[in-house]
Scaffold this motif. Structure first.
Motif, PDB file in Angstrom:
ATOM      1  N   PHE A 176       0.808  -1.222   0.000  1.00 38.28           N
ATOM      2  CA  PHE A 176       0.000   0.000   0.000  1.00 38.28           C
ATOM      3  C   PHE A 176       0.840   1.271   0.000  1.00 38.28           C
ATOM      4  CE2 PHE A 176      -3.001  -3.198   1.609  1.00 38.28           C
ATOM      5  CZ  PHE A 176      -3.924  -3.088   0.589  1.00 38.28           C
ATOM      6  N   SER A 177       2.151   1.107   0.063  1.00 32.90           N
ATOM      7  CA  SER A 177       2.999   2.275  -0.149  1.00 32.90           C
ATOM      8  C   SER A 177       3.536   2.268  -1.577  1.00 32.90           C
ATOM      9  CB  SER A 177       4.171   2.281   0.836  1.00 32.90           C
ATOM     10  OG  SER A 177       3.679   2.269   2.158  1.00 32.90           O
ATOM     11  N   GLY A 178       3.254   1.175  -2.306  1.00 39.31           N
ATOM     12  CA  GLY A 178       3.722   1.073  -3.682  1.00 39.31           C
ATOM     13  C   GLY A 178       5.229   1.064  -3.789  1.00 39.31           C
ATOM     14  N   LYS A 179       5.881   0.543  -2.754  1.00 40.75           N
ATOM     15  CA  LYS A 179       7.345   0.549  -2.728  1.00 40.75           C
ATOM     16  C   LYS A 179       7.850  -0.799  -2.270  1.00 40.75           C
ATOM     17  CE  LYS A 179       9.806   3.658  -0.675  1.00 40.75           C
ATOM     18  NZ  LYS A 179      10.108   4.424   0.550  1.00 40.75           N
ATOM     19  N   ARG A 180       9.112  -1.045  -2.607  1.00 43.99           N
ATOM     20  CA  ARG A 180       9.801  -2.188  -2.042  1.00 43.99           C
ATOM     21  C   ARG A 180       9.895  -2.014  -0.524  1.00 43.99           C
ATOM     22  NH1 ARG A 180      14.613  -5.450  -3.897  1.00 43.99           N
ATOM     23  NH2 ARG A 180      13.728  -6.182  -5.814  1.00 43.99           N
ATOM     24  N   LEU A 181       9.854  -3.106   0.213  1.00 45.79           N
ATOM     25  CA  LEU A 181      10.018  -3.008   1.662  1.00 45.79           C
ATOM     26  C   LEU A 181      11.387  -2.416   1.982  1.00 45.79           C
ATOM     27  CD1 LEU A 181       8.624  -3.862   4.349  1.00 45.79           C
ATOM     28  CD2 LEU A 181      10.088  -5.869   4.290  1.00 45.79           C
ATOM     29  N   TRP A 190       9.353  -0.265   8.721  1.00 44.75           N
ATOM     30  CA  TRP A 190       8.004  -0.079   8.188  1.00 44.75           C
ATOM     31  C   TRP A 190       7.748   1.403   7.917  1.00 44.75           C
ATOM     32  CZ3 TRP A 190       6.550  -3.577  12.772  1.00 44.75           C
ATOM     33  CH2 TRP A 190       6.619  -4.920  12.385  1.00 44.75           C
ATOM     34  N   LEU A 191       8.158   2.241   8.865  1.00 46.98           N
ATOM     35  CA  LEU A 191       7.909   3.676   8.681  1.00 46.98           C
ATOM     36  C   LEU A 191       8.678   4.197   7.470  1.00 46.98           C
ATOM     37  CD1 LEU A 191       7.861   4.888  12.389  1.00 46.98           C
ATOM     38  CD2 LEU A 191       5.955   4.322  10.899  1.00 46.98           C
ATOM     39  N   GLY A 248      12.452  -2.751  17.411  1.00 47.94           N
ATOM     40  CA  GLY A 248      12.511  -1.339  17.024  1.00 47.94           C
ATOM     41  C   GLY A 248      12.968  -1.179  15.587  1.00 47.94           C
ATOM     42  N   VAL A 249      13.975  -1.981  15.193  1.00 48.00           N
ATOM     43  CA  VAL A 249      14.455  -1.934  13.809  1.00 48.00           C
ATOM     44  C   VAL A 249      13.290  -2.163  12.849  1.00 48.00           C
ATOM     45  CG1 VAL A 249      15.829  -3.220  12.117  1.00 48.00           C
ATOM     46  CG2 VAL A 249      16.807  -2.642  14.341  1.00 48.00           C
ATOM     47  N   LYS A 250      12.441  -3.115  13.183  1.00 50.18           N
ATOM     48  CA  LYS A 250      11.325  -3.426  12.287  1.00 50.18           C
ATOM     49  C   LYS A 250      10.369  -2.244  12.186  1.00 50.18           C
ATOM     50  CE  LYS A 250       9.969  -7.671  12.007  1.00 50.18           C
ATOM     51  NZ  LYS A 250      10.863  -8.148  10.961  1.00 50.18           N
ATOM     52  N   VAL A 251      10.066  -1.629  13.330  1.00 54.56           N
ATOM     53  CA  VAL A 251       9.131  -0.499  13.296  1.00 54.56           C
ATOM     54  C   VAL A 251       9.685   0.612  12.404  1.00 54.56           C
ATOM     55  CG1 VAL A 251       8.039   1.299  14.682  1.00 54.56           C
ATOM     56  CG2 VAL A 251       8.127  -1.037  15.540  1.00 54.56           C
ATOM     57  N   PHE A 252      10.973   0.904  12.547  1.00 56.14           N
ATOM     58  CA  PHE A 252      11.553   1.967  11.716  1.00 56.14           C
ATOM     59  C   PHE A 252      11.527   1.582  10.241  1.00 56.14           C
ATOM     60  CE2 PHE A 252      13.525   3.462  15.736  1.00 56.14           C
ATOM     61  CZ  PHE A 252      13.000   4.749  15.693  1.00 56.14           C
ATOM     62  N   PHE A 262      -1.683  -0.313  14.738  1.00 55.40           N
ATOM     63  CA  PHE A 262      -0.701  -1.209  15.355  1.00 55.40           C
ATOM     64  C   PHE A 262       0.560  -0.453  15.760  1.00 55.40           C
ATOM     65  CE2 PHE A 262       3.305  -3.073  13.791  1.00 55.40           C
ATOM     66  CZ  PHE A 262       3.541  -4.046  14.735  1.00 55.40           C
ATOM     67  N   VAL A 263       1.067   0.409  14.884  1.00 51.18           N
ATOM     68  CA  VAL A 263       2.316   1.103  15.204  1.00 51.18           C
ATOM     69  C   VAL A 263       2.146   1.880  16.509  1.00 51.18           C
ATOM     70  CG1 VAL A 263       3.901   2.928  14.487  1.00 51.18           C
ATOM     71  CG2 VAL A 263       3.142   1.232  12.845  1.00 51.18           C
ATOM     72  N   MET A 264       0.989   2.530  16.652  1.00 52.36           N
ATOM     73  CA  MET A 264       0.773   3.316  17.867  1.00 52.36           C
ATOM     74  C   MET A 264       0.640   2.412  19.100  1.00 52.36           C
ATOM     75  SD  MET A 264      -2.489   5.572  18.912  1.00 52.36           S
ATOM     76  CE  MET A 264      -3.483   4.109  18.986  1.00 52.36           C
ATOM     77  N   THR A 265      -0.293   1.451  19.042  1.00 54.16           N
ATOM     78  CA  THR A 265      -0.539   0.645  20.244  1.00 54.16           C
ATOM     79  C   THR A 265       0.667  -0.229  20.576  1.00 54.16           C
ATOM     80  OG1 THR A 265      -1.592  -1.004  18.839  1.00 54.16           O
ATOM     81  CG2 THR A 265      -3.037   0.522  19.964  1.00 54.16           C
TER      82      THR A 265
END
Lengths: 210, 662
Positions: B304-309, B365-366, B359-363, B386-389
């Motif tokens: 949904f960001s239309g980008k590579r992970l 994704w962002l 934490g690495v994963k959260v960053f 999810f990111v918030m909670t």
């Protein structure tokens, strides 16, 4: 000769996937790999029981300790029976690779008999302990002892059941790749039980009898 | 003849009776409808006996949804009880029932909701995503599913026949020992988990082998979609953690059935050993649930960001480090046990360390969203929630990783708030995102977005209302599992807020059910049909097939050259119709349906029931039944059928014709 090659390949992981022509080979290697993984999970199960035994082996709760209960010569006979059964199981697998049905039956038959003898001795030991009033109810140590050794015995029992079924298949059927695959897994299972027993012999009996 | 079972087992208090009657009426209604529409044969042939992982996946999700409703009912009862049971008032249920309710809530939510959704989604998507026609062991997969069902049935039978455990969701001894829990409750707990857990273990082995052995040619491990990576790590954990559960439950049942002394307070037992063992399984279990959710979010964000992970390699490394670290943090569940400062310090530090890969994963994704064309669809909303909670939950988790602080909040509602933050805000939101994302792949049409967003907003706000007060209450000294407290504590208004929160969550669940019903209506469905098989402009192989995917998944196994395999092929191939015409198809062999999985799990369930009630002869029947079924299945040589090439060609040509017109 072709069959021999197939068996050798079965133990190796292959990366080739798809193509319905080779599904049989691929299926076999998947199954053997999956069975190895199952054996690893079984190792974890035994590891938990060993750890538990380690924690509880001094909790004799006023009852007898291993030193008073274990008879090393008796356990040595058990051990030798099981080790020999692993050897005959290996010979049976060599016969499987030669597709020699008669030899397969002889060696697996002998393995079966040795397994039964081992189990009989184990049950004799258990019965004796229980009759002397040292059942699993007596202490944490004995609970852990009966459970660890008993779980191994239960595995041996299921191994014997499996072996009986496969022996009857070898008698009645051709030696299909599917059957060879099952015999291979059974032998892996049997060898693992042998290894687990070596740990039981060392940790429970040798150290416990001191 | 019937062991401990007698007529008194069927007598219950009014609230339980109400639940039983409602449950039985619902079952009768379903049976009546099935009979009226003559669907039994269809159900048996098309679904129950199927070995198709796509169908097994749907069945997992249906059952997990039903169990979610049961667990939610328990949650509502707890919230109402705690909001009303103050001072002279004593709430809606007795303290004994209350204890059964919270024990059942935890057990059901973890083992039958979270695990059910997880294995459901893995079954649906994993083979498609790695370009495979099936799982490694299709029959074993069916056995796993039915063992899961047998466990779920046992836990629900406990509502009607007898009682459920009142010793918490992990049944700590010595409370769970025969001396203090003489009834059948703990036995129900043991055997439903033992049977379902065996199913999970077999599934773990199955999917681990599937991923390592059945990927499409060219898909090296580092070209594998991140969801498949997360499943690989989770299944590794299943294979190495679930045997610990099996052994631990086994020892507890030996204590209870045979008078052994593993965890008893007397006779040389050691209750603390149980707590160590159960968490040596229990902590990896937390990661078993969350890793696939991480994988789902990674797919959702990239699509949904239309980008590579962003940071694929660091994502993989993070997954692997979490996998290993999850085995060395279990002691943080009981810092107060008294293992000593050094031990506590080690596990405290390890717990902080495990926050780093997370934490690495959260960053990552962002950063994937950064400068992407973000489409705010329902799955993406679940991700943002999810990111918030999850970040809030992560921070309270790091707080509790300090043994000194943990001593203050141990066993308080602060802890309850923390793990719901992770399990609802992390795991459940992840699976909701996954279901919304892959729904069109499974059914052939998209879900109603508007209702999905209503559900999302209700869940997020309800969640915050229900659990933020619990942090405060925990700080104020409210312990978990309270069925009564004094008005002078000043806690009641916070408990009332929490009860309102759970009501809002219920509205969210209602919207979800409405969403599925409305979206399925023929008139609604037509406007959201997915004829291309690729409704979201996806990146991974599952979107390259038709929606719903044909029974064989791929007519021709794709060859993978790139990490986002389908995305790459979309850039390369312009004329898909041409591909369909020139393609040569061959016969495809697939496993036949079989009911043997149902029989095996049925006998296992019977054996479990018999052991709970001490009906020994029936237990023997159950065990012998299982063994006989296994031998019969092993002797069955005719387990496959073939779809002829012409049929494959017909299905594929039809699909490509539709796709090329769009």
């Amino acid at each position: 000769m072709k069959r021999m090659k197939v068996v050798a390949e079965a133990a190796l992981p292959t990366t080739v996937v798809d193509d319905s022509e080779t599904t049989v080979d691929q299926f076999r290697s998947k199954t053997i790999f999956g069975f190895w993984l199952y054996l690893m999970t079984d190792c974890v199960l035994f590891a938990v029981l060993f750890a538990t035994y380690g924690v509880l082996h001094n909790n004799i709760s006023g009852g007898p300790s291993g030193h008073e209960l274990f008879s090393l010569p008796f356990v040595l006979v058990e051990t030798l029976l099981l080790l020999t059964s692993s050897f005959t199981c290996g010979l049976a697998m060599l016969a499987t690779q030669r597709a020699d049905k008669k030899q397969i039956l002889i060696w697996f038959g002998l393995t079966f008999a040795l397994g039964v003898a081992f189990l009989t001795l184990e049950l004799t030991e258990f019965t004796k302990l229980i009759h002397e009033g040292n059942s699993w109810r007596a202490s944490g140590f004995l609970s852990a002892f009966f459970t660890l050794v008993g779980t191994h015995g239960l595995h041996i029992t299921s191994g014997l059941l499996w072996m009986g079924v496969l022996i009857s298949k070898v008698v009645r059927q051709d030696l299909t790749p599917g059957l060879i695959k099952r015999l291979t897994m059974l032998s892996l299972f049997w060898h693992l039980l042998d290894i687990v027993w070596i740990f039981i012999f060392t940790i429970v009996y040798l150290i416990g009898a001191r | 003849m019937l062991g401990r079972l007698n007529f008194e087992a069927l007598v219950h208090d009014p609230i339980t009776m109400g639940g039983i009657v409602a449950g039985i009426l619902a079952i009768l209604a379903v049976v009546a409808l099935m009979t009226y529409f003559k669907r039994w044969n269809w159900l048996w042939k098309e679904w129950l006996t199927s070995l198709d992982p796509k169908k097994i996946g749907i069945m997992y999700i249906v059952v997990a949804t039903l169990m979610l409703l049961r667990g939610l009912a328990d949650a509502v009862m707890m919230r109402v009880q705690q909001a009303t049971s103050v001072g002279d008032a004593h709430g809606i249920v007795s303290s004994d029932t209350f204890q059964q309710v919270f024990s059942a809530h935890g057990t059901i939510m973890i083992f039958f909701v979270a695990m059910g959704f997880m294995f459901g989604i893995i079954n649906l998507i994993l083979p498609l995503q790695i370009g495979s026609r099936d799982v490694a062991f299709p029959f074993l997969n069916s056995v796993s599913f039915w063992l899961f069902i047998a466990g779920a049935l046992l836990i629900n039978v406990s509502l009607v026949v007898g009682e459920f455990a009142a010793a918490g969701w992990l049944a700590y001894p010595p409370l769970s020992e025969l001396k203090y829990s003489p009834g059948v409750g703990v036995d129900y707990w043991i055997w439903s988990l033992q049977i379902a857990g065996l199913g999970s273990l077999l599934s773990g082995i199955n999917f681990f082998v599937t991923i390592l052995k059945m990927r499409a040619p060219g898909m090296s491990l580092m070209k594998m979609p991140i969801f498949a990576w997360s499943v690989l790590c989770a299944m590794f954990l299943v294979a190495f953690a679930f045997p610990i559960l099996t052994a631990t439950l086994g020892m507890l049942s030996l204590d209870r059935l045979m008078g052994m002394h593993f965890f008893t307070a007397e006779g040389g037992g050691n209750p603390m050993m149980y707590i160590n063992l159960i968490w040596a399984w229990g902590h990896p279990e937390v990661y078993i649930l969350i890793l696939p959710a991480f994988g789902i979010f990674s797919e959702v964000v990239a699509t949904f960001s239309g980008k590579r992970l962003f940071g694929y390699k660091s994502m993989v490394l993070a997954l692997i480090s979490i996998t290993f670290l999850s085995f060395v943090v279990w002691l943080h569940h009981f810092f107060t046990m008294g293992a000593g400062a050094d031990v506590n310090a080690f596990f405290g530090i390890m717990t902080m360390v495990i926050a780093i890969p997370t934490g690495v994963k959260v960053f990552n994704w962002l950063f994937t969203m950064y400068r992407g064309r973000v489409r705010f669809t329902t799955p993406m909303m679940w991700f943002l929630g999810f990111v918030m909670t999850f970040t809030i939950g992560g921070m309270t988790g790091v707080l509790m990783s300090l043994p000194a602080i943990d001593f203050q909040v141990h066993n308080s509602l602060f802890l309850v708030a923390h793990f719901h933050n992770m399990i609802i805000g992390g795991v459940l939101f992840g699976y909701f995102a996954g279901i919304a994302y892959w729904f069109p792949k499974v059914t052939g049409f998209r879900l109603n977005e508007r209702l999905g967003k209503y559900a999302f907003w209700c869940w997020v706000s309800g969640f915050l209302l229900a659990f933020m007060p619990l942090y405060a209450l925990g700080m104020m000294g409210a312990t978990r599992r309270l069925d009564h407290y004094e008005a002078s504590m000043g806690w009641q208004w916070l408990f009332i807020v929490a009860a309102v929160g759970v009501a809002v969550i219920c509205v969210g669940v209602a919207f979800q059910i409405l969403q599925i019903v409305v979206s399925t209506l023929p008139s609604q469905r037509r406007s959201r049909l997915d004829l291309t098989g690729d409704p979201w402009n996806g990146r991974t192989l599952e979107w390259s097939t038709a929606s719903p995917a044909p029974v064989y998944n791929f007519a021709v196994i794709p060859t993978v050259t790139d990490r986002d395999a389908f995305w790459a092929s979309k850039q390369a191939i312009v004329d898909t119709k041409l591909k369909a015409v020139t393609q040569k198809y061959s016969d495809i062999t697939l496993p036949r349906n079989t009911a043997m999985g149902i029989y095996i799990a049925g006998f296992a369930g019977v054996a479990g029931f018999a052991l709970i009630w001490h009906i020994w002869w029936l237990a023997v029947v159950g065990v012998l039944g299982v063994i006989t079924c296994i031998i019969l299945r092993a002797s069955d040589e005719d387990t496959e059928y073939t779809i002829p090439a012409a049929e494959v060609s017909r299905i594929e040509t039809e699909f490509f014709a539709v796709r090329s017109q769009l």
